[in-house]
Design a protein around this motif. Structure first.
Motif, PDB file in Angstrom:
ATOM      1  N   LEU A  79       0.828  -1.202   0.000  1.00  0.00           N
ATOM      2  CA  LEU A  79       0.000   0.000   0.000  1.00  0.00           C
ATOM      3  C   LEU A  79       0.863   1.254   0.000  1.00  0.00           C
ATOM      4  CD1 LEU A  79      -2.973   0.556   0.028  1.00  0.00           C
ATOM      5  CD2 LEU A  79      -2.939   0.628   2.510  1.00  0.00           C
ATOM      6  N   GLY A  82       2.653   1.832  -3.270  1.00  0.00           N
ATOM      7  CA  GLY A  82       1.749   2.404  -4.262  1.00  0.00           C
ATOM      8  C   GLY A  82       1.589   3.903  -4.068  1.00  0.00           C
ATOM      9  N   ILE A  83       1.384   4.319  -2.832  1.00  0.00           N
ATOM     10  CA  ILE A  83       1.210   5.746  -2.550  1.00  0.00           C
ATOM     11  C   ILE A  83       2.492   6.497  -2.867  1.00  0.00           C
ATOM     12  CG2 ILE A  83       0.701   7.432  -0.758  1.00  0.00           C
ATOM     13  CD1 ILE A  83      -0.760   5.066   0.713  1.00  0.00           C
ATOM     14  N   TYR A  86       2.875   6.910  -6.521  1.00  0.00           N
ATOM     15  CA  TYR A  86       1.977   7.946  -7.049  1.00  0.00           C
ATOM     16  C   TYR A  86       2.542   9.331  -6.772  1.00  0.00           C
ATOM     17  CZ  TYR A  86      -1.932  10.891  -8.054  1.00  0.00           C
ATOM     18  OH  TYR A  86      -2.698  11.886  -8.591  1.00  0.00           O
ATOM     19  N   ALA A 103      -2.080  15.602   4.270  1.00  0.00           N
ATOM     20  CA  ALA A 103      -2.966  14.620   4.902  1.00  0.00           C
ATOM     21  C   ALA A 103      -2.138  13.506   5.533  1.00  0.00           C
ATOM     22  CB  ALA A 103      -3.935  14.044   3.871  1.00  0.00           C
ATOM     23  N   LEU A 107      -1.704  12.445   9.495  1.00  0.00           N
ATOM     24  CA  LEU A 107      -1.861  11.068   9.952  1.00  0.00           C
ATOM     25  C   LEU A 107      -0.671  10.642  10.801  1.00  0.00           C
ATOM     26  CD1 LEU A 107      -3.669   8.603   9.793  1.00  0.00           C
ATOM     27  CD2 LEU A 107      -2.513   7.926   7.708  1.00  0.00           C
ATOM     28  N   PHE A 118      -9.582   4.721  16.827  1.00  0.00           N
ATOM     29  CA  PHE A 118     -10.238   4.656  15.523  1.00  0.00           C
ATOM     30  C   PHE A 118     -10.337   3.199  15.074  1.00  0.00           C
ATOM     31  CE2 PHE A 118      -9.726   4.428  10.871  1.00  0.00           C
ATOM     32  CZ  PHE A 118     -10.901   5.042  10.493  1.00  0.00           C
ATOM     33  N   LEU A 145       1.654   3.422   8.057  1.00  0.00           N
ATOM     34  CA  LEU A 145       1.616   3.937   6.688  1.00  0.00           C
ATOM     35  C   LEU A 145       2.378   5.242   6.468  1.00  0.00           C
ATOM     36  CD1 LEU A 145      -1.883   3.363   5.072  1.00  0.00           C
ATOM     37  CD2 LEU A 145       0.318   2.571   4.267  1.00  0.00           C
TER      38      LEU A 145
ATOM     39  N   GLN C  26      -3.076   5.163  -7.953  1.00  0.00           N
ATOM     40  CA  GLN C  26      -4.134   6.131  -7.620  1.00  0.00           C
ATOM     41  C   GLN C  26      -5.073   5.564  -6.554  1.00  0.00           C
ATOM     42  OE1 GLN C  26      -5.480   6.832 -11.582  1.00  0.00           O
ATOM     43  NE2 GLN C  26      -4.607   8.892 -11.694  1.00  0.00           N
ATOM     44  N   CYS C  28      -4.368   3.345  -4.260  1.00  0.00           N
ATOM     45  CA  CYS C  28      -3.681   3.368  -2.964  1.00  0.00           C
ATOM     46  C   CYS C  28      -3.774   4.759  -2.349  1.00  0.00           C
ATOM     47  CB  CYS C  28      -2.209   2.991  -3.129  1.00  0.00           C
ATOM     48  SG  CYS C  28      -1.924   1.291  -3.603  1.00  0.00           S
ATOM     49  N   THR C  29      -3.540   5.773  -3.177  1.00  0.00           N
ATOM     50  CA  THR C  29      -3.518   7.140  -2.664  1.00  0.00           C
ATOM     51  C   THR C  29      -4.909   7.578  -2.212  1.00  0.00           C
ATOM     52  OG1 THR C  29      -1.786   7.536  -4.261  1.00  0.00           O
ATOM     53  CG2 THR C  29      -2.677   9.452  -3.149  1.00  0.00           C
ATOM     54  N   LEU C  31      -7.134   5.685  -1.106  1.00  0.00           N
ATOM     55  CA  LEU C  31      -7.410   4.951   0.120  1.00  0.00           C
ATOM     56  C   LEU C  31      -6.869   5.691   1.348  1.00  0.00           C
ATOM     57  CD1 LEU C  31      -8.675   2.257   0.968  1.00  0.00           C
ATOM     58  CD2 LEU C  31      -6.371   1.304   1.032  1.00  0.00           C
ATOM     59  N   ILE C  32      -5.632   6.178   1.258  1.00  0.00           N
ATOM     60  CA  ILE C  32      -5.056   6.820   2.444  1.00  0.00           C
ATOM     61  C   ILE C  32      -5.748   8.159   2.715  1.00  0.00           C
ATOM     62  CG2 ILE C  32      -3.118   8.103   1.422  1.00  0.00           C
ATOM     63  CD1 ILE C  32      -1.447   7.225   3.800  1.00  0.00           C
ATOM     64  N   VAL C  33      -6.139   8.851   1.644  1.00  0.00           N
ATOM     65  CA  VAL C  33      -6.847  10.119   1.857  1.00  0.00           C
ATOM     66  C   VAL C  33      -8.196   9.844   2.522  1.00  0.00           C
ATOM     67  CG1 VAL C  33      -7.933  12.078   0.718  1.00  0.00           C
ATOM     68  CG2 VAL C  33      -5.668  11.315  -0.012  1.00  0.00           C
ATOM     69  N   LEU C  35      -8.883   7.379   4.359  1.00  0.00           N
ATOM     70  CA  LEU C  35      -8.586   6.948   5.718  1.00  0.00           C
ATOM     71  C   LEU C  35      -8.474   8.145   6.654  1.00  0.00           C
ATOM     72  CD1 LEU C  35      -7.925   4.246   7.080  1.00  0.00           C
ATOM     73  CD2 LEU C  35      -5.518   4.793   6.786  1.00  0.00           C
ATOM     74  N   VAL C  36      -7.711   9.153   6.209  1.00  0.00           N
ATOM     75  CA  VAL C  36      -7.536  10.345   7.046  1.00  0.00           C
ATOM     76  C   VAL C  36      -8.890  11.017   7.267  1.00  0.00           C
ATOM     77  CG1 VAL C  36      -6.439  12.600   7.213  1.00  0.00           C
ATOM     78  CG2 VAL C  36      -5.161  10.667   6.275  1.00  0.00           C
ATOM     79  N   ALA C  38     -11.779   9.607   7.127  1.00  0.00           N
ATOM     80  CA  ALA C  38     -12.609   8.740   7.968  1.00  0.00           C
ATOM     81  C   ALA C  38     -12.240   8.916   9.439  1.00  0.00           C
ATOM     82  CB  ALA C  38     -12.437   7.284   7.548  1.00  0.00           C
ATOM     83  N   ILE C  39     -10.934   9.001   9.719  1.00  0.00           N
ATOM     84  CA  ILE C  39     -10.524   9.179  11.115  1.00  0.00           C
ATOM     85  C   ILE C  39     -11.134  10.455  11.677  1.00  0.00           C
ATOM     86  CG2 ILE C  39      -8.549   9.677  12.620  1.00  0.00           C
ATOM     87  CD1 ILE C  39      -6.914   7.762  10.921  1.00  0.00           C
TER      88      ILE C  39
END
Lengths: 294, 270, 306
Positions: A79, A82-83, A86, A103, A107, A118, A145, C26, C28-29, C31-33, C35-36, C38-39
């Motif tokens: 994961l 991948g990020i 990108y 962001a 985190l 969470f 992450l 894309q 993956c990215t 997903l993390i955004v 996630l933030v 969602a938190i």
């Protein structure tokens, strides 16, 4: 006081304060070693913990920590790679990139107890995974992450632009160039980053007490039925880790030898983190030499 | 303006069909970085199996032009390339054209040697393998022929498994040439290929180019007029984003038609 | 038609691979955004329930000193005075940073300006190792060493803000030091050379040139240390005494936001006011870490300008 005297005085003060730091830090390390060493033996490392008596070991906790680490790494490495790809290779809009990076930074600055809560809310309660290895591993992934993405992004950035141009000019896609040229070239840095983050994950407790749980049911290492509660591999069983164990025995005080158990466990924890650190450096250097053909 | 370019393209297409001599030509090629135009409409043609040199001071747009020909400018976020690049009767600057296919036919060698951090052999075979060529014998043949064409074979034939990074700068650059021609391109773009090298390596590369032009059309950007004079058949002079003059090299260097070219050749500026 | 020309107009294998690869990264990215978001979404929703559903008053949350969310006061509002833990959190953090900063700066000066060789050989490796030590280990040592020590010199139980601050001091010292070292290393060599060439002593150069040029970086290090200290849960919880009372002295048992969360989240039932009140504390922690983040961003911007 003239400037020369001030210079001498301040140099002395700095020497003094630095020495104090060294004394404090060395004392800390020595304390961990001296307090823990008498208790660490094969029996302690492999036997089960006891709830109300003394003489318990940390076998299950040690296994749980490693199992959680492996599971969360399985999710977080691909994961975050991948990020990182990108952000470092694809994203062309500077404003979007800055926004995403911010962001990720937010985190990474969240207190781990908040990440843990969470995880509790989402994995334990919403997804009904209850206190389990799986909930813990996913929460650790969130915790891990940002750091991993950052280190991988930095690693990718150390490879020069000309390598990317070389791949593209041969008619390869950017993806092929990254996967087959850029990543192999910065693999040492990526691996160093992964191992360092593994050390951090291994010692994390606050994110786990409400996700992986605070109990370690006895494990039967001959039971390979993944669905059985005593099977070490069952991802849905609660799993107290080594770090959580240290916290737990100290804050509950139910076992008489709490201090002995935590001394031993602390030493094990610190040694594992130390091994990760040394390994990261050693492997990184070795791989780097291997790749540059020296 | 439109009519003029149309006329020009019918003329060159005609030429292409008749004599099969033009490997590639551009028509009113413009490059814009953000709002700033760096190249103001260049129309040029390149003859097959000849070496064409692009000369000019730094900032003249010659490298920008070269990088447009295999769409390398696509990789820069805010670069916009307009105009036509005709190759085999296809406008390869059109978004419908597959950019990876373009680069397979139009290879490139860069200013600084940039071999992959892989073995000498892998540097050449890597892209071929990605494109599905796995026949070991065939790959070995290609490694040998391309290294011979790049005049590197004799020096490295016993160390093909050694890291390419252990080679000298000049050897690395010749490996990059071998790597580029292993894809069997039609056209080879060279962006100041000798500027980072010592005089002996430079002479080696120049000799190699004379061999290569038997099989490839070469377009070379160089800041060294001597080099352009030594290696090229045709020369185009660039100045401030415009192509000022194009002719046979000996004509450009002896009787340029335009004063600006003469000033540059005789060293009055740049 | 020319086969090459035909190929040029078709989508090549590379183009297909590229589309797929780009899509993966894309996803993956995204997903993390998510996630933030969602938190923030989840914790804000849970945290605000106390005010919007349980009729808690924002004012009494920040000013009240009694915390018993399962009871209601004379206005039929839950008793949710969070001031004890807010004060506790800020006091331990500020105390720890106040003590740690001079030491960190001194060590950093030693490592970059006075004796880089010794610094690199002795201090650097020790500090790097300590950055990696898990916080429960700090907590345990606090319990085993610091609490008895405080008890001996100050009396009482030994648990309290002082013990918490000392544990945090040792814990954040390596972090602040290594970041300060980076800040000082980033100051160009010629700044110092110019100052020394003008006849300034080494201390004058350090004080007037190096530290001043490195100030934004040092500030960042300090804020970063604060953010870590403020969010640390277990190490503090183990030594602070966990009494939800306004701290009367540095050695009286008290508590912090993180400690209350750690202790009580497991003892309350989801959906009750007591549980909702804990989520409000979590939200407060979240917001504070956001504030630290913004301050660091601001400092970075200012540092880049100068």
């Amino acid at each position: 006081m003239n400037p020369k005297q001030a210079d001498k005085l301040m140099t002395f003060v700095i020497y003094l304060m630095s020495s104090v730091i060294i004394v404090i830090l060395m004392a800390l390390l020595i304390y961990i070693l001296v307090a823990g060493l008498p208790y660490v033996n094969w029996h302690f490392l492999t036997s089960a913990a006891k709830s109300f008596q003394s003489g318990g070991g940390i076998g299950a906790q040690l296994f749980n920590s490693l199992y959680l680490l492996v599971l969360s790494m399985l999710v977080s490495i691909p994961l975050s790679l991948g990020i990182a790809i990108y952000l470092s290779e694809y994203s062309q809009n500077i404003r979007v990139t800055t926004w995403i990076s911010s962001a990720i930074e937010v985190l990474s600055s969240l207190p781990s107890i908040v990440v843990g809560l969470f995880g509790f809310l989402v994995f334990v309660v919403q997804f009904k995974l209850s206190f389990s290895i799986l909930s813990g591993a996913l929460t650790l992934t969130i915790f891990n992450l940002p750091l991993l993405v950052r280190s991988m992004e930095d690693a990718l950035q150390t490879v020069s632009l000309s390598q990317r141009e070389a791949g593209l000019a041969l008619g390869l896609s950017r993806w092929e160039t990254v996967v087959h040229v850029i990543i192999p070239e910065c693999l040492p840095a990526i691996i160093t980053g992964i191992i360092l983050s593994a050390g951090r994950v291994f010692g994390e407790a606050a994110a786990l007490i409400y996700t992986a749980g605070q109990s370690a049911p006895p494990l039967d290492f001959t039971n390979w039925n993944v669905l059985s509660l005593t099977s070490p591999l069952n991802p849905l069983r609660p799993a107290e880790t080594l770090a959580v164990h240290i916290w737990k025995v100290n804050s509950e005080g139910l076992i008489p030898d709490a201090s002995a158990v935590s001394s031993g466990a602390s030493l094990v924890l610190v040694v594992v983190v130390l091994v990760f650190n040394v390994l990261a450096r050693y492997l990184g250097n070795k791989l780097y030499k291997h790749m540059t053909g020296e | 303006m439109n009519k003029l370019t149309e006329k020009f393209s019918t003329f060159t297409r005609h030429l292409d069909e008749q004599e099969h001599e033009i490997a590639l030509f551009t028509n009113d090629l413009r490059v814009r970085y953000g709002t700033k135009e760096a190249l103001h409409g260049v129309s040029l043609q390149f003859e097959r199996y000849k070496i064409t040199a692009l000369i000019g001071a730094s900032g003249s747009g010659k490298s920008t032009y070269l990088r447009s020909l295999n769409r390398m400018n696509d990789t820069i976020a805010d670069a916009r390339v307009t105009g036509q690049i005709k190759y085999r009767n296809v406008d390869i600057n059109s978004p419908a054209v597959d950019v990876y296919e373009v680069r397979k036919h139009i290879g490139m060698v860069f200013q600084r040697p940039n071999p992959f951090a892989k073995s000498i052999r892998e540097n050449i075979t890597f892209a071929l393998e990605r494109r599905g060529l796995h026949d070991r014998q065939k790959l070995a043949e290609i490694v040998e022929t391309t290294l011979k064409q790049a005049s590197l074979w004799d020096q490295v034939k016993d160390d093909l498994n050694k890291s390419a990074l252990a080679l000298s700068g000049g050897q690395q650059q010749r490996l990059c040439i071998a790597r580029a021609i292993a894809m069997q391109p039609d056209i080879l773009l060279m962006d100041e290929p000798a500027s980072a090298l010592d005089p002996i390596s430079t002479a080696n590369i120049e000799n190699t180019m004379q061999e290569l032009k038997k099989h490839y059309t070469i377009i070379i950007v160089t800041h060294s007029m001597q080099q352009a004079g030594r290696v090229s058949d045709y020369t185009a002079f660039f100045h401030l984003g415009q192509m000022i003059e194009y002719d046979e090299t000996r004509k450009i260097f002896t009787r340029p038609k335009i004063q600006l070219t003469e000033d540059y050749i005789s060293g009055h500026f740049g | 038609m020319d086969p090459i020309a035909k190929n040029l107009k078709q989508r090549s294998l590379s183009a297909k691979i590229e589309t797929k690869g780009r899509l993966i990264t894309q996803l993956c990215t995204v997903l993390i955004v998510l996630l933030v978001l969602a938190i923030f979404g989840f914790i804000a929703t849970k945290g605000l329930t106390l005010f919007f559903h349980d009729h808690g008053s924002l004012w009494s949350f920040f000013s009240g000193t009694t915390w018993s969310p399962d009871k209601v006061d004379s206005h039929r509002q839950p008793v949710i005075g969070a001031l004890p833990m807010i004060v506790g959190s800020f006091t331990v953090t500020l105390l720890a940073v106040l003590v740690a900063t001079p030491f960190a700066i001194a060590a950093a000066i030693f490592m970059t300006e006075i004796s880089p060789q010794k610094g690199n050989k002795i201090l650097q490796p020790v500090i790097e190792l300590l950055v990696g030590i898990p916080s429960v280990v700090y907590g345990f040592i606090g319990l085993a060493v610091i609490v008895p020590f405080v008890q001996k010199i100050a009396g009482g139980s030994g648990f309290g803000i002082l013990a918490g601050a000392l544990v945090l001091f040792v814990m954040i010292l390596p972090t602040i030091t290594s970041m300060t070292v980076d800040a000082l290393k980033a100051v160009p060599r010629y700044y110092r050379e110019a100052s020394l060439a003008l006849g300034a002593t080494r201390w004058q150069t350090i004080y007037k040139v190096t530290l001043r040029a490195g100030a934004p970086g040092i500030m960042t290090a300090v804020i970063f240390g604060m953010s870590r200290a403020f969010g640390e849960a277990l190490a503090v919880q183990m030594v602070i005494g966990n009494a939800i009372l306004m701290p009367s002295s540095l050695t009286s048992p008290s508590t912090t936001l993180t400690s209350v969360l750690t202790m009580n989240m497991g003892n309350t039932v989801m959906g009750t006011t007591s549980n909702d009140a804990l989520w409000t504390l979590a939200l407060l922690l979240l917001l504070m870490s956001l504030v630290f983040n913004i301050v660091i961003k601001y400092l970075a911007k200012r540092g880049a300008l100068s």
